[in-house]
Scaffold this motif. Structure first.
Motif, PDB file in Angstrom:
ATOM      1  N   ARG A   9       0.824  -1.201   0.000  1.00 28.75           N
ATOM      2  CA  ARG A   9       0.000   0.000   0.000  1.00 28.75           C
ATOM      3  C   ARG A   9       0.863   1.257   0.000  1.00 28.75           C
ATOM      4  N   LEU A  90      -1.758   2.518  -9.721  1.00 24.68           N
ATOM      5  CA  LEU A  90      -2.965   1.706  -9.707  1.00 24.68           C
ATOM      6  C   LEU A  90      -2.890   0.631 -10.783  1.00 24.68           C
ATOM      7  N   PHE A 103     -10.105  -2.163 -10.446  1.00 26.14           N
ATOM      8  CA  PHE A 103      -8.858  -1.633  -9.903  1.00 26.14           C
ATOM      9  C   PHE A 103      -8.454  -2.278  -8.589  1.00 26.14           C
ATOM     10  N   GLY A 104      -7.151  -2.292  -8.356  1.00 20.65           N
ATOM     11  CA  GLY A 104      -6.629  -2.656  -7.060  1.00 20.65           C
ATOM     12  C   GLY A 104      -6.641  -1.457  -6.125  1.00 20.65           C
ATOM     13  N   PRO A 105      -6.170  -1.618  -4.883  1.00 20.27           N
ATOM     14  CA  PRO A 105      -6.229  -0.549  -3.883  1.00 20.27           C
ATOM     15  C   PRO A 105      -5.183   0.547  -4.084  1.00 20.27           C
TER      16      PRO A 105
ATOM     17  N   ILE B  34     -18.136   4.734 -18.305  1.00 29.41           N
ATOM     18  CA  ILE B  34     -18.162   4.112 -16.981  1.00 29.41           C
ATOM     19  C   ILE B  34     -17.922   5.176 -15.916  1.00 29.41           C
ATOM     20  N   TYR B  36     -16.654   5.747 -11.920  1.00 26.60           N
ATOM     21  CA  TYR B  36     -15.949   5.178 -10.778  1.00 26.60           C
ATOM     22  C   TYR B  36     -16.081   6.104  -9.573  1.00 26.60           C
ATOM     23  N   GLN B  38     -13.939   6.941  -6.016  1.00 25.42           N
ATOM     24  CA  GLN B  38     -12.674   6.720  -5.345  1.00 25.42           C
ATOM     25  C   GLN B  38     -12.663   7.410  -3.994  1.00 25.42           C
ATOM     26  N   LYS B  42      -7.873   4.950  -1.488  1.00 28.05           N
ATOM     27  CA  LYS B  42      -8.284   3.665  -2.049  1.00 28.05           C
ATOM     28  C   LYS B  42      -8.261   3.691  -3.568  1.00 28.05           C
ATOM     29  N   GLY B  43      -8.363   2.531  -4.171  1.00 34.05           N
ATOM     30  CA  GLY B  43      -8.449   2.453  -5.616  1.00 34.05           C
ATOM     31  C   GLY B  43      -9.854   2.771  -6.105  1.00 34.05           C
ATOM     32  N   PRO B  44      -9.998   3.148  -7.378  1.00 34.62           N
ATOM     33  CA  PRO B  44     -11.326   3.420  -7.929  1.00 34.62           C
ATOM     34  C   PRO B  44     -12.218   2.184  -7.884  1.00 34.62           C
ATOM     35  N   PHE B  46     -15.785   0.509  -9.285  1.00 33.35           N
ATOM     36  CA  PHE B  46     -16.805   0.565 -10.332  1.00 33.35           C
ATOM     37  C   PHE B  46     -18.176   0.886  -9.727  1.00 33.35           C
ATOM     38  N   PHE B  89     -15.264   9.913 -10.955  1.00 36.12           N
ATOM     39  CA  PHE B  89     -14.825  10.279 -12.287  1.00 36.12           C
ATOM     40  C   PHE B  89     -15.382   9.341 -13.341  1.00 36.12           C
TER      41      PHE B  89
END
Lengths: 112, 112
Positions: A9, A90, A103-105, B34, B36, B38, B42-44, B46, B89
């Motif tokens: 992270r 990311l 997406f990952g974290p 799409i 997202y 966030q 953290k990651g975006p 969906f 976004f």
């Protein structure tokens, strides 16, 4: 549920060090992506891979390389880290049959 | 709405009200869009997507509207809750292999 994991992270490295960022997905997705996210610049694509051992440059590949030896794993490599590579990194993955990227974290990398 | 710059546009919404987040896209040939969410650090994540052959799509508390005439996309969040505070976004599909072009994002702040 799709699960995309990233190895760290938070990461702090020194200028000139070689840095490896690892990403693993568990959904057998063909496509994987590496982005960096910076304030005011949004998400920018560094590299993507559409299959094992296949890779394509994105919009900002300079200073980076990637490796995809196994379908579930996509690595981003900074050969010689520089301070301007301090960013949030990311990883995302996608099935070739649908458009949605997951997406990952994220890994927040600081290069001193 | 979306814009490029150092400071994200901010939408301040009272808890319980509806939120509308706007996005202008650039490519009239894009066929997939799409949204997202966030959260900080953290990651975006969906939220919802829509193809260009649709004008509207609904999810749980969220609706996406697509106006192809003016190349405009919006995300509506019903009965906004504190957990909806995040950066939102939009992204459009720019290539057949799934390259997404991301907007800079809108910061949504939910006030009690």
């Amino acid at each position: 549920d799709v699960k995309v994991t990233q190895s760290s992270r938070y990461l702090v490295k020194r200028t000139g060090e070689k840095v490896f960022l690892e990403c693993v997905q568990d959904m057998d997705h063909e496509n994987m992506f590496w982005y960096r996210q910076d304030p005011g610049l949004g998400l920018r694509l560094i590299y993507f891979s559409y299959d094992v051992k296949m890779k394509e440059k994105g919009d900002i590949p300079e200073g980076y390389s990637v490796s995809r030896e196994k379908k579930e794993r996509f690595s981003l490599i900074l050969e010689s880290a520089s301070t301007n590579q301090t960013s949030m990194y990311l990883c995302a993955s996608r099935s070739s049959r649908v458009d949605t990227q997951y997406f990952g974290p994220g890994t927040r990398l600081t290069v001193l | 709405g979306e814009s490029v710059g150092l400071h994200l546009p901010t939408l301040s919404v009272q808890e319980g009200d509806n939120s509308i987040i706007n996005c202008a896209y650039s490519n009239s040939a894009s066929d997939y869009f799409i949204w997202y969410k966030q959260e900080s650090g953290k990651g975006p994540q969906f939220i919802i997507d829509i193809r260009s052959n649709m004008d509207k799509r609904q999810g749980q508390r969220v609706t996406v509207l697509l106006n192809k005439t003016v190349k405009h996309l919006s995300l509506q969040i019903a009965a906004t809750q504190p957990g909806d505070s995040a950066v939102y976004f939009c992204a459009e599909n720019k290539a057949s292999w799934g390259k997404l072009q991301f907007g800079a994002g809108t910061q949504v702040v939910v006030t009690p």
